[in-house]
Design a protein around this motif. Structure first.
Motif, PDB file in Angstrom:
ATOM      1  N   LEU A 178      35.486  34.218  49.405  1.00 32.05           N
ATOM      2  CA  LEU A 178      36.115  35.437  49.902  1.00 32.05           C
ATOM      3  C   LEU A 178      37.623  35.417  49.670  1.00 32.05           C
ATOM      4  N   GLY A 179      38.237  34.269  49.917  1.00 39.36           N
ATOM      5  CA  GLY A 179      39.672  34.165  49.699  1.00 39.36           C
ATOM      6  C   GLY A 179      40.048  34.368  48.247  1.00 39.36           C
ATOM      7  N   MET A 180      39.236  33.834  47.333  1.00 32.92           N
ATOM      8  CA  MET A 180      39.494  34.018  45.906  1.00 32.92           C
ATOM      9  C   MET A 180      39.319  35.479  45.497  1.00 32.92           C
ATOM     10  N   ILE A 181      38.315  36.127  46.063  1.00 29.44           N
ATOM     11  CA  ILE A 181      38.063  37.541  45.742  1.00 29.44           C
ATOM     12  C   ILE A 181      39.245  38.402  46.179  1.00 29.44           C
ATOM     13  N   VAL A 182      39.771  38.122  47.374  1.00 35.20           N
ATOM     14  CA  VAL A 182      40.950  38.850  47.855  1.00 35.20           C
ATOM     15  C   VAL A 182      42.102  38.700  46.860  1.00 35.20           C
ATOM     16  N   HIS A 183      42.316  37.479  46.390  1.00 36.68           N
ATOM     17  CA  HIS A 183      43.415  37.219  45.470  1.00 36.68           C
ATOM     18  C   HIS A 183      43.261  37.992  44.161  1.00 36.68           C
ATOM     19  N   TYR A 184      42.109  37.849  43.511  1.00 35.97           N
ATOM     20  CA  TYR A 184      41.927  38.450  42.189  1.00 35.97           C
ATOM     21  C   TYR A 184      41.731  39.963  42.228  1.00 35.97           C
ATOM     22  N   SER A 185      41.461  40.496  43.425  1.00 30.62           N
ATOM     23  CA  SER A 185      41.385  41.949  43.552  1.00 30.62           C
ATOM     24  C   SER A 185      42.760  42.560  43.783  1.00 30.62           C
ATOM     25  N   ASP A 239      40.638  37.237  34.680  1.00 30.14           N
ATOM     26  CA  ASP A 239      41.393  38.478  34.540  1.00 30.14           C
ATOM     27  C   ASP A 239      42.254  38.622  35.792  1.00 30.14           C
ATOM     28  N   ASP A 240      43.550  38.310  35.665  1.00 32.62           N
ATOM     29  CA  ASP A 240      44.441  38.395  36.826  1.00 32.62           C
ATOM     30  C   ASP A 240      45.319  39.639  36.770  1.00 32.62           C
ATOM     31  N   SER A 241      44.839  40.678  36.072  1.00 28.66           N
ATOM     32  CA  SER A 241      45.630  41.893  35.903  1.00 28.66           C
ATOM     33  C   SER A 241      45.900  42.620  37.214  1.00 28.66           C
ATOM     34  N   ALA A 242      45.042  42.419  38.210  1.00 30.77           N
ATOM     35  CA  ALA A 242      45.233  43.116  39.487  1.00 30.77           C
ATOM     36  C   ALA A 242      46.164  42.363  40.429  1.00 30.77           C
ATOM     37  N   ARG A 293      53.733  41.059  45.761  1.00 27.12           N
ATOM     38  CA  ARG A 293      53.136  41.304  47.074  1.00 27.12           C
ATOM     39  C   ARG A 293      53.043  40.015  47.888  1.00 27.12           C
ATOM     40  N   TYR A 294      53.048  38.870  47.218  1.00 25.71           N
ATOM     41  CA  TYR A 294      52.873  37.610  47.913  1.00 25.71           C
ATOM     42  C   TYR A 294      54.170  37.077  48.499  1.00 25.71           C
ATOM     43  N   GLU A 295      55.238  37.858  48.354  1.00 23.12           N
ATOM     44  CA  GLU A 295      56.467  37.523  49.058  1.00 23.12           C
ATOM     45  C   GLU A 295      56.421  38.040  50.487  1.00 23.12           C
ATOM     46  N   ASP A 296      55.456  38.907  50.784  1.00 21.43           N
ATOM     47  CA  ASP A 296      55.360  39.507  52.114  1.00 21.43           C
ATOM     48  C   ASP A 296      53.898  39.481  52.552  1.00 21.43           C
ATOM     49  N   ALA A 353      36.445  35.406  36.962  1.00 21.26           N
ATOM     50  CA  ALA A 353      37.271  35.846  38.079  1.00 21.26           C
ATOM     51  C   ALA A 353      38.104  37.032  37.636  1.00 21.26           C
ATOM     52  N   GLY A 354      38.138  38.075  38.456  1.00 21.85           N
ATOM     53  CA  GLY A 354      38.903  39.259  38.118  1.00 21.85           C
ATOM     54  C   GLY A 354      38.774  40.304  39.201  1.00 21.85           C
ATOM     55  N   PRO A 355      39.301  41.504  38.946  1.00 17.12           N
ATOM     56  CA  PRO A 355      39.252  42.573  39.946  1.00 17.12           C
ATOM     57  C   PRO A 355      37.837  42.964  40.348  1.00 17.12           C
ATOM     58  N   ASP A 356      36.864  42.730  39.463  1.00 13.74           N
ATOM     59  CA  ASP A 356      35.482  43.108  39.756  1.00 13.74           C
ATOM     60  C   ASP A 356      34.722  42.051  40.542  1.00 13.74           C
ATOM     61  N   GLY A 357      35.338  40.884  40.759  1.00  7.99           N
ATOM     62  CA  GLY A 357      34.680  39.865  41.551  1.00  7.99           C
ATOM     63  C   GLY A 357      34.796  38.472  40.968  1.00  7.99           C
TER      64      GLY A 357
END
Length: 218
Positions: free
Chosen positions: A144-151, A10-13, A18-21, A109-113
């Protein structure tokens, strides 16, 4: 061989704009690899396992050395700079096609973890059939890096990672790691995660802090 189950993503978040900056960290694009690359990386992982486990006559090591040198000669002309080679960017492969990263598979994987499954191999041996304590932070840090991304948070660096070793982590045993965002304070993302066996016993857990990069930070 059992059929591979596709992960639930779930990549809705994720806000691509934002990844341009995201500080001075360069934007990384996924690599498109052919069918041979994944098999090549897995063969190299098996070679790592064998390197730390075989007990062979010296002539066998000599023959292996000759083959290793031929492989080096074959690959050396194709040495590429960071972000050009596929290692670490082959997002469809376990460990993103990198020998450094643990070849675990994402289940959810998604906003919840994030939930991932995998095993520690012979290459990860610390002693007495247990995984080396140093590879657990590697697993957690990548998570942790993946969690940051999908959140939906911007690219961040690890500020701290505290690992609690609850039980001995065995090799060649199916394990599950899961983590989620606990709270957000400005540029800070606080994350927790656990590593557990198939019976649900927690082998290790962690608390981590990821901090969003400032425009001038690499």
């Amino acid at each position: 061989m059992s059929e591979r189950v596709e992960p639930v993503i779930d990549d809705s978040a994720v806000d691509v704009s934002r990844y341009e900056d995201h500080g001075g960290f360069p934007k990384i694009t996924p690599a498109q690899v052919g069918p041979e690359y994944g098999q090549f990386v897995e063969a190299m992982r098996t070679l790592q396992d064998l390197t730390v486990s075989v007990d062979a006559p010296d002539e066998v090591y000599g023959a292996a050395l000759d083959q290793a040198r031929r492989l080096i000669d074959l690959l050396e002309p194709y040495r590429a700079p960071e972000r050009q080679g596929p290692a670490g960017r082959a997002v469809e492969l376990p460990g993103r096609g990198s020998l450094l990263l643990l070849p675990w598979r994402t289940v959810e994987a998604g906003p919840d973890g994030i939930v991932m499954t995998g095993v520690f191999r012979r290459f990860h041996l610390g002693g007495n059939s247990a995984a080396h304590g140093g590879v657990l932070p590697l697993l957690f840090d990548d998570l942790l890096g993946m969690i940051v991304h999908y959140s939906g948070r911007p690219i961040s660096r690890t500020a701290y990672l505290h690992v609690n070793y609850r039980k001995v982590t065995p090799l060649e045993t199916p394990l599950t790691v899961r983590g989620r965002v606990e709270r957000i304070e400005g540029r800070k993302t606080f994350i927790s995660a656990e590593l557990a066996d198939e019976q649900g016993s927690v082998l290790a857990d962690c608390e981590g802090l990821m901090v969003q990069l400032l425009p001038w930070q690499p």
